[in-house]
Design an enzyme around this catalytic site. Structure first.
Site, short mmCIF file in Angstrom:
data_model
loop_
_atom_site.label_atom_id
_atom_site.label_comp_id
_atom_site.label_asym_id
_atom_site.label_seq_id
_atom_site.Cartn_x
_atom_site.Cartn_y
_atom_site.Cartn_z
N MET A 92 73.13 27.91 38.85
CA MET A 92 72.62 29.25 38.66
C MET A 92 72.49 29.97 40.00
O MET A 92 72.91 31.12 40.16
CB MET A 92 71.28 29.23 37.94
CG MET A 92 70.68 30.62 37.71
SD MET A 92 71.74 31.70 36.73
CE MET A 92 71.41 31.08 35.08
N SER B 171 62.79 30.42 33.51
CA SER B 171 63.14 30.46 32.10
C SER B 171 61.97 30.84 31.22
O SER B 171 62.16 31.37 30.13
CB SER B 171 63.67 29.09 31.65
OG SER B 171 64.82 28.72 32.36
N HIS C 281 65.89 37.28 34.73
CA HIS C 281 66.33 36.13 33.93
C HIS C 281 67.82 36.25 33.65
O HIS C 281 68.26 36.78 32.63
CB HIS C 281 65.52 36.06 32.64
CG HIS C 281 65.81 34.84 31.83
ND1 HIS C 281 65.56 34.77 30.48
CD2 HIS C 281 66.34 33.64 32.17
CE1 HIS C 281 65.92 33.58 30.03
NE2 HIS C 281 66.40 32.89 31.03
N ASN D 81 73.39 31.98 31.87
CA ASN D 81 74.37 31.06 32.42
C ASN D 81 75.67 31.15 31.59
O ASN D 81 75.60 31.13 30.35
CB ASN D 81 73.80 29.64 32.36
CG ASN D 81 74.70 28.63 33.01
OD1 ASN D 81 75.33 28.90 34.01
ND2 ASN D 81 74.78 27.45 32.43
N ASN E 66 63.92 33.20 25.66
CA ASN E 66 63.54 31.80 25.52
C ASN E 66 62.33 31.58 24.62
O ASN E 66 62.14 30.48 24.10
CB ASN E 66 63.31 31.17 26.89
CG ASN E 66 64.62 30.80 27.54
OD1 ASN E 66 65.64 30.63 26.88
ND2 ASN E 66 64.63 30.68 28.86
#
Length: 294
Positions: free
Chosen positions: A13, A122, A143, A146, A193
């Site tokens: 990341m 996250s 945020h 990916n 999330n």
């Protein structure tokens, strides 16, 4: 925005975000403890070049400057002291609350007072990280998804004390590298999330209880709901170890037992089956592909 942009963390990341910034014309300093040796730097540079080539293969319409010119804009350091001139810093460390709090305290001590400090956490509430600094008005959440180079939008988290200026600088930076910031309020897991991790946890239990295998679970989501990959392939891409870490943060921050990692997820992680980066998770992959947290 002028000045160097710092990235803390040389995982996939962190390198993916550094790649996006360098391709956008920014000078970047990547900081990670592994970069204290020539071997560590060489490995990071090699992974960065591989990431650039893969992104251009998968999205040929985005091809810009030669790889060598992009990599020249990135420098490497093993301590946060290397960010003493950064105008903006993006933290991409592993999802551990004490670790991130320590990093934000270090960044606050090292970086100029005007520097905006962003986190790619996250699930940790941004205001909790801001409390480790003397500049909570200049702390924001970014945020990234990916793989960062291939995702066009970023979930931007505005904490209660995040200033309008810090938020605008964040949106301007994202726009400059071709991304759209979608602003949400602060809270454990934010939007993505808070919802996704529950879905992954429950989907894993569906597999564990024998209702359907992983391929069928993903197929149902793809063909019935139009999901691009399904929740379990998504989890494999994130990394199942990262999914468990994120669930544990959500459990700690909310107290909601629904976020307790289920047996199926834990068994896979305990067996070293982390997903794409290890070659197997809920699905099998032809070769390990390094990934990182959402």
């Amino acid at each position: 925005m002028s000045g160097t942009v710092g990235v803390v963390g040389a995982g996939t990341m962190g390198l993916g975000i550094a790649q996006c910034l360098a391709e956008g014309g920014y000078d970047v300093v990547v900081v990670d403890p592994t970069l204290g040796s020539a071997t560590g730097v060489a490995a990071a540079v090699d992974r960065l070049r591989t990431g650039l080539r893969q992104a251009r293969l998968l999205a040929p319409h985005r091809v810009g400057e030669p790889v060598a010119r992009v990599t020249e804009r990135i420098s490497w350091a093993d301590r946060t002291a290397g960010l003493d001139r950064a105008g903006y810093v993006i933290e991409c460390a592993p999802e551990r609350i004490p670790l991130k709090e320590r990093i934000f305290g270090e960044l606050d001590a090292v970086c100029p007072p005007s520097t905006v400090l962003a986190s790619v956490t996250s699930a940790i509430p941004i205001d909790r990280l801001a409390a480790s600094t003397r500049r909570p008005d200049r702390v924001v959440g970014t945020h990234f998804m990916n793989p960062a180079p291939l995702r066009d939008s970023v979930e931007v988290v505005r904490a209660p004390r995040t200033s309008a200026d810090a938020l605008q600088r964040t949106l301007d930076l994202l726009a400059a590298i071709g991304k759209t910031g979608i602003v949400v309020a602060d809270g454990p897991g934010f939007v993505i999330n808070r919802v996704l991790m529950l879905t992954v946890n429950e989907a894993a239990e569906v597999v564990g209880q024998g209702t359907a295998d992983a391929a069928t679970v993903d197929r149902v989501f793809q063909e019935c709901l139009g999901h691009a990959t399904g929740p379990l392939r998504t989890a494999d891409l994130i990394g199942l170890d990262t999914v468990v870490d994120t669930l544990l943060v959500l459990l700690e921050c909310t107290g909601d037992p629904r976020f307790r990692p289920g047996r199926t997820l834990r068994e896979l992680v305990d067996a070293g089956r982390y997903g794409r980066k290890s070659g197997s998770g809920f699905h099998q992959y032809p070769r390990p592909v390094a990934t990182a947290a959402t």
